[in-house]
Design a protein around this motif. Sequence first.
Motif, mmCIF file in Angstrom:
data_model
loop_
_atom_site.group_PDB
_atom_site.id
_atom_site.type_symbol
_atom_site.label_atom_id
_atom_site.label_comp_id
_atom_site.label_asym_id
_atom_site.label_seq_id
_atom_site.Cartn_x
_atom_site.Cartn_y
_atom_site.Cartn_z
ATOM 1 N N ARG A 1 -8.443 1.201 16.635
ATOM 2 C CA ARG A 1 -8.704 1.248 15.196
ATOM 3 C C ARG A 1 -8.089 0.046 14.473
ATOM 4 O O ARG A 1 -8.660 -0.467 13.521
ATOM 5 C CB ARG A 1 -8.240 2.573 14.585
ATOM 6 N N ILE A 2 -6.933 -0.422 14.953
ATOM 7 C CA ILE A 2 -6.320 -1.598 14.318
ATOM 8 C C ILE A 2 -7.110 -2.854 14.709
ATOM 9 O O ILE A 2 -7.282 -3.771 13.899
ATOM 10 C CB ILE A 2 -4.831 -1.729 14.713
ATOM 11 N N LEU B 1 -10.040 -2.869 12.504
ATOM 12 C CA LEU B 1 -9.590 -3.247 11.159
ATOM 13 C C LEU B 1 -9.420 -4.773 11.072
ATOM 14 O O LEU B 1 -9.848 -5.400 10.096
ATOM 15 C CB LEU B 1 -8.259 -2.544 10.869
ATOM 16 N N ASP C 1 -8.778 1.319 0.218
ATOM 17 C CA ASP C 1 -8.853 0.673 1.531
ATOM 18 C C ASP C 1 -7.577 -0.134 1.748
ATOM 19 O O ASP C 1 -7.604 -1.361 1.898
ATOM 20 C CB ASP C 1 -10.083 -0.249 1.596
ATOM 21 N N PHE C 2 -6.465 0.593 1.744
ATOM 22 C CA PHE C 2 -5.151 -0.063 1.755
ATOM 23 C C PHE C 2 -4.941 -0.944 2.989
ATOM 24 O O PHE C 2 -4.443 -2.062 2.886
ATOM 25 C CB PHE C 2 -4.030 0.979 1.709
ATOM 26 N N ALA C 3 -5.301 -0.392 4.149
ATOM 27 C CA ALA C 3 -5.039 -1.131 5.397
ATOM 28 C C ALA C 3 -5.864 -2.416 5.428
ATOM 29 O O ALA C 3 -5.369 -3.469 5.835
ATOM 30 C CB ALA C 3 -5.362 -0.255 6.601
ATOM 31 N N GLY D 1 -6.971 -4.063 2.766
ATOM 32 C CA GLY D 1 -6.414 -4.962 1.749
ATOM 33 C C GLY D 1 -5.165 -5.652 2.243
ATOM 34 O O GLY D 1 -4.985 -6.860 2.042
ATOM 35 N N TYR D 2 -4.310 -4.899 2.898
ATOM 36 C CA TYR D 2 -3.053 -5.456 3.384
ATOM 37 C C TYR D 2 -3.299 -6.482 4.490
ATOM 38 O O TYR D 2 -2.682 -7.558 4.522
ATOM 39 C CB TYR D 2 -2.169 -4.312 3.894
ATOM 40 N N LEU E 1 2.542 -0.774 10.042
ATOM 41 C CA LEU E 1 2.137 -0.531 8.659
ATOM 42 C C LEU E 1 0.633 -0.289 8.493
ATOM 43 O O LEU E 1 0.237 0.609 7.739
ATOM 44 C CB LEU E 1 2.620 -1.684 7.772
ATOM 45 N N PRO E 2 -0.242 -1.046 9.165
ATOM 46 C CA PRO E 2 -1.670 -0.738 9.007
ATOM 47 C C PRO E 2 -2.011 0.706 9.400
ATOM 48 O O PRO E 2 -2.868 1.333 8.760
ATOM 49 C CB PRO E 2 -2.349 -1.740 9.941
ATOM 50 N N ASP E 3 -1.326 1.236 10.421
ATOM 51 C CA ASP E 3 -1.556 2.642 10.803
ATOM 52 C C ASP E 3 -1.138 3.557 9.660
ATOM 53 O O ASP E 3 -1.818 4.552 9.364
ATOM 54 C CB ASP E 3 -0.724 3.009 12.047
ATOM 55 N N LEU F 1 -1.096 2.868 6.545
ATOM 56 C CA LEU F 1 -2.029 2.732 5.424
ATOM 57 C C LEU F 1 -3.358 3.441 5.707
ATOM 58 O O LEU F 1 -3.999 3.959 4.791
ATOM 59 C CB LEU F 1 -2.248 1.249 5.121
ATOM 60 N N LEU F 2 -3.765 3.464 6.964
ATOM 61 C CA LEU F 2 -4.971 4.239 7.315
ATOM 62 C C LEU F 2 -4.700 5.725 7.091
ATOM 63 O O LEU F 2 -5.552 6.470 6.577
ATOM 64 C CB LEU F 2 -5.362 3.981 8.775
ATOM 65 N N LYS G 1 -4.846 6.556 3.429
ATOM 66 C CA LYS G 1 -6.215 6.707 2.915
ATOM 67 C C LYS G 1 -6.725 8.130 3.217
ATOM 68 O O LYS G 1 -7.398 8.744 2.389
ATOM 69 C CB LYS G 1 -7.136 5.667 3.567
ATOM 70 N N ILE H 1 1.081 -6.663 -3.855
ATOM 71 C CA ILE H 1 0.892 -6.014 -2.546
ATOM 72 C C ILE H 1 2.109 -5.140 -2.205
ATOM 73 O O ILE H 1 1.965 -3.976 -1.840
ATOM 74 C CB ILE H 1 0.687 -7.074 -1.433
ATOM 75 N N LEU I 1 2.275 -1.063 -1.817
ATOM 76 C CA LEU I 1 2.750 -0.354 -0.613
ATOM 77 C C LEU I 1 3.771 0.713 -0.994
ATOM 78 O O LEU I 1 3.747 1.830 -0.473
ATOM 79 C CB LEU I 1 3.367 -1.339 0.386
ATOM 80 N N ILE J 1 1.941 3.660 -2.490
ATOM 81 C CA ILE J 1 1.226 4.438 -1.461
ATOM 82 C C ILE J 1 2.206 5.323 -0.690
ATOM 83 O O ILE J 1 1.968 6.509 -0.457
ATOM 84 C CB ILE J 1 0.486 3.469 -0.500
#
Lengths: 240, 212
Positions: A34-35, A38, A113-115, A117-118, B59-61, B63-64, B67, B103, B107, B110
């Motif tokens: 998934r990453i 992304l 869509d935070f991930a 955007g980041y 961090l991306p995990d 943030l997913l 959501k 940003i 974070l 969130i």
Amino acid sequence: MSDVFTVAPEEVSPERDAVLALLGIPAGTQLGDRIERLYTHALGVLGETIAPRGLIAEIEGGAFDAVYAGDGKNAPETPVALVAPRAEHRALFAVTLGEPLSRAVAECFTGADFALGYTLDAMASVAADAAAAVAERRFARTLRERGWATADGAVLRYSPGYCGWDITGQRRLFAALQPGAIGLTLNDSCLMQPLKSVSGVLLAGPRTIHKFPPTFDCCARCAERTCRDRLATLFAGAAH
Amino acid sequence: MPPLTDLADAVIRGDHPQAGALTREAIRLAIEPKTILDDGLIAGMTVVGDRFRVHEIFLPDVLLAAKAMYAGMDELRPLLIRDGVPSLGKIVIGSVKGDLHDIGKNLVGIMLKGAGFDVIDLGHDVAPEAMVRTAKEQGAAVIGMSALLTTTMPVMGEVVSRLKAEGMGGTVRTVVGGAPVSEAFAREIGADAYAFDAGNAVDVVKTLVGRR
């Protein structure tokens, strides 16, 4: 000389490990599906929204000294104050990735869509740095075309907000460079818009002029230390 | 309560369509909204936060997962309001006047929402008077401020001073953060706390509101 130029998006394609580092992911980490998806998605959005442009304007030593003095808030001793007088050529520069990209990042956050955007923001930061490196190479090429023949010649960039050059230095830099030509503006806090932009001075000379120990007072407060990487690259024989 | 376990799992996986669907299902089964929130959405985010702290995920995990939590909250929010379910506290956040970076502040917002706080995000370039006025009007427990420029850091001090001048220094706490900001600077301007990143901001705010 004042040189407005457009940069091909592939020239600022963000280096993967640098992006992952900004995302807090250690180099060499095997990303999950998934990453990985992304990352690919963010790269696509970056490609659709990026519009890198730059401006380089040569400046004489005395005129640069006046720009560098800024509002008189620089650290008493700085790497730029050491390197600039040794430089054979200097130019002010600015590069930007353009407003649509900043808008895309903001829209990701408002749309939850935070991930994305980041990740996009991290890619843009790396790409902005790559655009600044394009400006370095471009200035070096221009000088060489004009007959600059210094052995081991190298161009490196230095920016207000770093290395003891107070960020208020942006005011005089903008007044001298006029980067409105590439869509850049400066707010009262000396913040550039679009956000993903880099400005500063390009200093050209024998590569040894750029060598400085990280022992200035400003170095003690610096969390970036990217100068060390750039100097290491320079002295490892990277072409400039 | 399997639907809520599944809901927490959907949040952990960052599966936002499933998180929304399972929240609707839990509502249809007449599970108390507060229970859905605590045992489904926040339970999932708590696991995510714990895994993030030990570097199991990144961090991306997170943030997913956030959501997915938001997808559930969109379904649940009207019922929580109807039932008058209190949050952990109201937190006003913003990047200070002159600063357009948001940003890091996003974070923090969130992460705070994921932990169960009610976050009022004033965005960027926020004047001190707007921060103080909003905190007063909304009955906020904490003001969180972000700055990424040395030129905008002093605005944080103006917020702290304004709060004190208006007699709110004891009731509205302040936390500051951002790349050039330090614990020493927080002390210097009289802020109540400093947070070094978004995850830490949640812990700090919990401490400030006495939830730890």
